[in-house]
Design an enzyme around this catalytic site. Structure first.
Site, mmCIF file in Angstrom:
data_model
loop_
_atom_site.group_PDB
_atom_site.id
_atom_site.type_symbol
_atom_site.label_atom_id
_atom_site.label_comp_id
_atom_site.label_asym_id
_atom_site.label_seq_id
_atom_site.Cartn_x
_atom_site.Cartn_y
_atom_site.Cartn_z
ATOM 1 C CG ASP A 145 -92.662 18.303 -66.110
ATOM 2 O OD1 ASP A 145 -91.783 18.788 -65.367
ATOM 3 O OD2 ASP A 145 -93.641 17.696 -65.663
ATOM 4 C CG HIS A 187 -91.275 10.525 -60.001
ATOM 5 N ND1 HIS A 187 -92.564 10.458 -59.511
ATOM 6 C CD2 HIS A 187 -91.408 10.828 -61.314
ATOM 7 C CE1 HIS A 187 -93.419 10.712 -60.479
ATOM 8 N NE2 HIS A 187 -92.753 10.949 -61.588
ATOM 9 C CD GLU A 235 -96.035 14.329 -62.249
ATOM 10 O OE1 GLU A 235 -95.464 15.192 -62.951
ATOM 11 O OE2 GLU A 235 -96.112 13.132 -62.575
ATOM 12 C CD GLU A 266 -92.534 18.461 -62.172
ATOM 13 O OE1 GLU A 266 -91.717 19.109 -62.860
ATOM 14 O OE2 GLU A 266 -93.401 17.731 -62.662
ATOM 15 C CG ASP A 293 -96.930 18.557 -64.802
ATOM 16 O OD1 ASP A 293 -97.522 19.461 -65.408
ATOM 17 O OD2 ASP A 293 -96.568 17.494 -65.335
ATOM 18 N NE ARG A 319 -100.011 10.558 -61.524
ATOM 19 C CZ ARG A 319 -98.861 11.129 -61.818
ATOM 20 N NH1 ARG A 319 -98.376 11.076 -63.059
ATOM 21 N NH2 ARG A 319 -98.184 11.776 -60.896
ATOM 22 C CD GLN A 359 -99.101 10.126 -66.774
ATOM 23 O OE1 GLN A 359 -99.654 10.618 -65.786
ATOM 24 N NE2 GLN A 359 -97.787 9.964 -66.834
ATOM 25 C CE LYS A 413 -97.760 14.083 -66.590
ATOM 26 N NZ LYS A 413 -97.128 14.152 -65.269
ATOM 27 C CB THR A 436 -98.598 23.317 -65.085
ATOM 28 O OG1 THR A 436 -98.809 22.190 -65.952
ATOM 29 C CG2 THR A 436 -97.264 23.187 -64.401
ATOM 30 C CD GLU A 480 -93.150 8.702 -56.875
ATOM 31 O OE1 GLU A 480 -93.352 9.875 -57.239
ATOM 32 O OE2 GLU A 480 -92.087 8.327 -56.368
#
Lengths: 402, 402
Positions: free
Chosen positions: B120, B127, B191, B193, B225, B229, B232, B245, B249, B350
């Site tokens: 990834d 971002h 996420e 992507e 993904d 948080r 993380q 993570k 996915t 975000e």
């Protein structure tokens, strides 16, 4: 002293032999012109397991005729125990069955498993602290979560190679005086590790206890996680090491079964704080195992695996904490194994203090690896009258190709 | 306006259809009782490619009868082009061959590839900056190497699942008031992507140019993904995201071929500094592709893939810089795709400024994901009279299991 079990293969009974009857490590070998198949090392011989099964001496569903051990490993612990007991019987002194043995000197050894995925950890407190000081200074050396969880990252499985494979000095992007620079790596290093081979699947969402995780470990190999330190320093924040670790990871061809290490069970480093329940071990999860490395034949570093802070079982349990499925053939690197003293460190980065204090190697000065240098790893657990050895794990540096 | 090519399948010609004859995305499907095999989406139908080959309509060495596309993909670009041209002929208006078509509504869609390894990246400047501010403050938001190289990390291939698979809220270790805490994730995120599917092998030590890398990309999927948080934030220094993570996915079941996106080729974000030669592209490496996400049916964020800084081809080239071998079925996540505005962001972290500014979802307030929430990703490139759509990429959150 208890008289140790002896083998009908005389070389297996010699003092210091890596592969006595107490070991019986699995590998994949080929002899000229024939397809690779599974074998077991005994003294200076390899027992051809595919031929054993063809002769009706053992039974493993034909998996030993495959070019990786994944099929056999997937049969599970009961089968591992079964086959180990049977092999011990066949190879013991006094046994008379006609065995398909070949000379170790005549075989080519291959990667013993198809590596499903490769995860590398960071479980030596000495190493984590030493490297942390060099990368981030003494205040931020040991990350705050370090004593609470095994820190790991996903490595690259496709670049795992077997002992003896030459390692090319990589080109890469590094920090230069005026911005980034494209160069041959100037700080090429080794990392002395063990690798645990996962021997079972878990399903997505399933969390493994440390006890169950331990039961899923098939065995251990030596593992050298070659590292390009200058590329690493420039790339690794914030998402971790990436291309600096993808140039090659060398493992030893023989997988020492967990069962062979069982008599050497040992506690690890003293805990600084209690662990959360999911990481607590009911019994000591380490082994009293001498491990070290040589450069161009000279012993450089030597320490003991039981200096580590997190066992492979704890690492595997942690690996599933958020539900990650594990698979047969997953390879878990312990992280660099370093003791506190200079001659106990498992990487040149630590041993030379980031290149500031060169070491002597056969009268030559070294900070990092030079072209032509050969690194060898070794490990052995010493029992009463026998030694569980890991065999070779070597790699020689080839010059960069610009 | 050029009249676009039309299909003999009426639904494929309807305005806004994701799967017109210009798209022809590949997937793996099954119908009740039958083994999974490869197919192509056309309108509201799936063309059974295994049956096509059995009928002698196309030729792909029997690979379409397999339960993943890896075998077909490994045949290489000339074969991809060949089959695509042939399928276009078979499905065009006026073609009369008897085709093995099934209704999309009747099929189960599977993971289209056996994911070899998953990497990834982190290629949206918006971002990277936004998340960097939240994790490290505005001064250290964008790492110094960010504008010089695609930053990426190895993810976990075994936790890649197909659209529709429920996602379990993970348990995990987070920073608590008085040390670490074991808890159900409180900051579960998505996420947005794309994922590029690597369609060829490279050998160890071989460095791919951007041009060659581009030629090795078979196609693209949507990729979510999922990210924990809080886990993380506690785990990710210094070796990067790991268990935060690995909970899952999600990728879309249909792989949009690179050839279908070719008419939408576009430049990416403006460069802040020149790149080193190994990362320079001879032609624009992005696509004019609208991409966004929904929560519980409401569109939350929408931006364009061409806001990205590094293309998948650049990422793939960088991935081989130190000699890492790539394999058919490697999956490369672009990194979260975010534009500068709030309603262009591709992650709740975000969009809600780390949970400080809730968003409204159908009249309900959200900071991070709650149990039962369903996330859907979408993407489409809009041509003259047709749309290249990616189809669904959804996942619903199940409650944690303590």
């Amino acid at each position: 002293m208890v008289t140790p079990l002896r083998s009908r293969i005389a070389s297996a009974n010699e003092p210091g032999c890596n592969f006595p009857i107490q070991n019986l490590p699995y590998g994949v070998f080929s002899i000229q012109g024939a397809a690779p198949r599974c074998g077991v090392a005994i003294g200076d011989r390899v027992l051809d397991l595919a031929a054993c099964e063809a002769q009706g001496l053992i039974e493993a569903g034909g998996t030993f005729a495959e070019a990786q051990l994944n099929g056999f490993i997937a049969l599970g612990r009961a089968k591992w125990d079964d086959v180990r007991a049977r092999l011990t019987g066949l190879l013991a002194e006094g046994a008379t069955e006609d065995l398909p043995l070949v000379a170790m000197a005549d075989v080519t050894l291959h990667l013993p498993i198809r590596v499903a995925e490769f995860t590398d950890f960071y479980a030596s407190r000495n190493h984590a602290f030493n490297v942390g000081v060099l990368f981030r200074g003494p205040e931020n050396a040991l990350p705050p979560q370090w004593t609470h969880m095994p820190i790991g990252y996903n490595g690259r499985a496709s670049s795992v190679v077997v002992s003896g494979t030459p390692i090319r000095r990589p080109m890469g992007q590094v920090r230069g005086e005026n911005g980034p620079e494209w160069t041959a790596c100037r700080r090429l290093d080794l990392e002395l590790e063990l690798g645990a081979i996962v021997g079972g699947d878990s399903t997505m969402g399933e969390r493994l206890s440390v006890e169950r995780a331990e039961g899923m470990i098939f065995g251990y190999v030596l593992l050298n996680d070659w590292s390009a330190r200058d590329i690493q320093a420039w790339e690794y924040q914030p998402l971790g090491p990436f291309q600096s670790k993808a140039l090659g990871t060398t493992i030893s061809p023989w997988i020492v079964p967990q069962a062979a290490l069982e008599p050497f069970r040992s506690a690890g480093a003293e805990r600084v704080n209690p662990l959360l329940p999911y990481l607590q071990e009911e019994r000591p999860g380490f082994y009293d195992l001498t491990i070290g490395w040589t450069m161009n034949g000279q012993v450089m570093g030597r320490t003991n695996y039981n200096a580590m802070y997190y066992s492979s079982a704890q690492q595997l349990a942690h690996h599933t904490q958020t539900g990650c499925p594990m698979r047969v053939g997953d390879l878990l690197g312990t992280g660099t194994i370093s003791g506190p003293a200079r001659d106990q460190t498992g990487a040149l980065l630590e041993m030379t203090q980031g290149g500031k204090e060169p070491v002597d190697v056969n009268g030559q000065s070294r900070t990092f690896l030079e072209d032509g240098d050969e690194i060898g790893l070794f490990a052995h657990a010493d029992g009463e009258g026998y030694r569980i050895g890991f065999g070779p794990c070597t790699g020689r540096i080839l010059p960069a190709q610009a």
